[in-house]
Design an enzyme around this catalytic site. Sequence first.
Site, PDB file in Angstrom:
ATOM      1  N   GLY A   7      12.207 -17.574  -6.483  1.00  0.00           N
ATOM      2  CA  GLY A   7      11.226 -16.022  -6.737  1.00  0.00           C
ATOM      3  C   GLY A   7      12.207 -15.371  -5.574  1.00  0.00           C
ATOM      4  CG  LEU A  56      16.724 -12.086  -8.280  1.00  0.00           C
ATOM      5  CD1 LEU A  56      17.505 -12.306  -9.627  1.00  0.00           C
ATOM      6  CD2 LEU A  56      17.509 -11.633  -6.899  1.00  0.00           C
ATOM      7  N   GLY A  57      11.924 -11.501  -6.469  1.00  0.00           N
ATOM      8  CA  GLY A  57      10.828 -10.902  -6.635  1.00  0.00           C
ATOM      9  C   GLY A  57      11.134  -9.391  -4.967  1.00  0.00           C
ATOM     10  CD  GLN A  58       6.245  -5.917  -3.424  1.00  0.00           C
ATOM     11  OE1 GLN A  58       5.206  -6.687  -3.763  1.00  0.00           O
ATOM     12  NE2 GLN A  58       6.126  -4.495  -2.611  1.00  0.00           N
ATOM     13  CG  ASP A  98      14.080 -14.753  -9.918  1.00  0.00           C
ATOM     14  OD1 ASP A  98      13.577 -14.313  -9.006  1.00  0.00           O
ATOM     15  OD2 ASP A  98      13.184 -15.394 -11.131  1.00  0.00           O
ATOM     16  CE1 TYR A 154      -2.494 -11.704  -7.350  1.00  0.00           C
ATOM     17  CE2 TYR A 154      -0.567 -13.042  -8.224  1.00  0.00           C
ATOM     18  CZ  TYR A 154      -1.516 -12.689  -6.808  1.00  0.00           C
ATOM     19  OH  TYR A 154      -0.714 -12.028  -5.692  1.00  0.00           O
ATOM     20  CE  LYS A 212      -0.638 -16.730  -5.557  1.00  0.00           C
ATOM     21  NZ  LYS A 212       1.009 -16.163  -5.287  1.00  0.00           N
TER      22      LYS A 212
HETATM   23  C1  VAH Z   1      -0.773  -7.698  -6.945  1.00  0.00           C
HETATM   24  N1  VAH Z   1       0.633  -7.275  -5.440  1.00  0.00           N
HETATM   25  O1  VAH Z   1      -1.964  -6.821  -6.859  1.00  0.00           O
HETATM   26  C2  VAH Z   1      -0.469  -8.242  -5.625  1.00  0.00           C
HETATM   27  C3  VAH Z   1      -1.207  -8.895  -5.170  1.00  0.00           C
HETATM   28  C4  VAH Z   1      -3.152  -8.239  -3.535  1.00  0.00           C
HETATM   29  C5  VAH Z   1      -2.858  -7.727  -5.099  1.00  0.00           C
HETATM   30  O2  VAH Z   1      -2.199  -9.805  -4.758  1.00  0.00           O
HETATM   31  O3  VAH Z   1      -0.983  -8.188  -7.770  1.00  0.00           O
END
Ligand code: VAH
Length: 317
Positions: free
Chosen positions: A6, A8-10, A32, A140, A144
């Site tokens: 990853g 190329l990501g932020q 990536d 998400y 996690k």
């Molecule tokens: C998002 N930047 O906005 C991520 C992060 C706490 C936010 O997990 O999904």
Amino acid sequence: SILVIGALGQIGTELTAALRLKYGVDAVTASDRHPVNEKTSYVSPYVQLNVLDKAALQALVQEKEITHIYHLAAVLSATGEQNPLMAWDINMQGLLNVLEVAREEKLEQIFWPSSIAVFGPDAPKADCPQDGVTNPSTVYGISKIAGEQWCRYYFEKYGLDVRSVRYPGLISYSAPPGGGTTDYAVAIFHEAIKTGSYECFLAEDTRLPMLYMDDAIRATLELMDAPAEHISIRTSYNLSGLSFSAAELAAEIQKHIPELKVSYQPDSRQAIADSWPQSIDDTVARNDWGWKPKFDVGLMTEDMLLNLNDKYAEKAN
Ligand code: VAH
């Protein structure tokens, strides 16, 4: 050697640069899912890798004699809500592929980012503790919190040295974020310079835990360098740096760009933001491995504007 997935990501772009500064360019392979192109030349040596392809990952680890993996590839909160099962598959299967290859290839260390998104509406809003209740509202967040449990499982069952931090919203000027709920805090800087006006997709009083990328990268390297016996958390460490409302950030930028106009049009991301804590308690990280942020909102704003002005100036020339 080190593999960044990853890259190329932020986070990936900055972590790749920081790791190369520390260990040398050739010690760090950037990967990536994007094919090699002019953009990927900036992070060469670069390899195209889809982390869902376990065999390709294993072959790359063997070919490059990888000993450490920083696995950053994931679908973020807002995008994840548009396509829940795709987000779950990429975030979960991607991590499991990394953990399995790390176990089979006996890798030395793995880093994997979690997020304050593991907390949901029933967690404390202010100074949410390390052991705050975790009932995430987003796919998400679910991926996690599940990922954190898998990391702890691979540590306890196989002795794999997996380490993780729960990043807050990250603010940076190098690579744009993709699909996050906290992305407004990056976009507002670009619009302040480019157009002088920004329509914020969150309400002005929305307060979220944030961290400047310089601090986030330093936290990652300090965590990975800490002696294993100091690490008491094998799920993921709360990390805190800044906490501000959208209006407070706008006001801070207006100290430098007084003409900036900000309007507030909350969209579907507001519900995600409202489900998260407003600030995080990171006492455990401070005690275990000496974590301490350096950037406050003022310093961050100055650094962002300085670097973005340079970036836009370069484009203009
Ligand atoms: C998002 N930047 O906005 C991520 C992060 C706490 C936010 O997990 O999904």
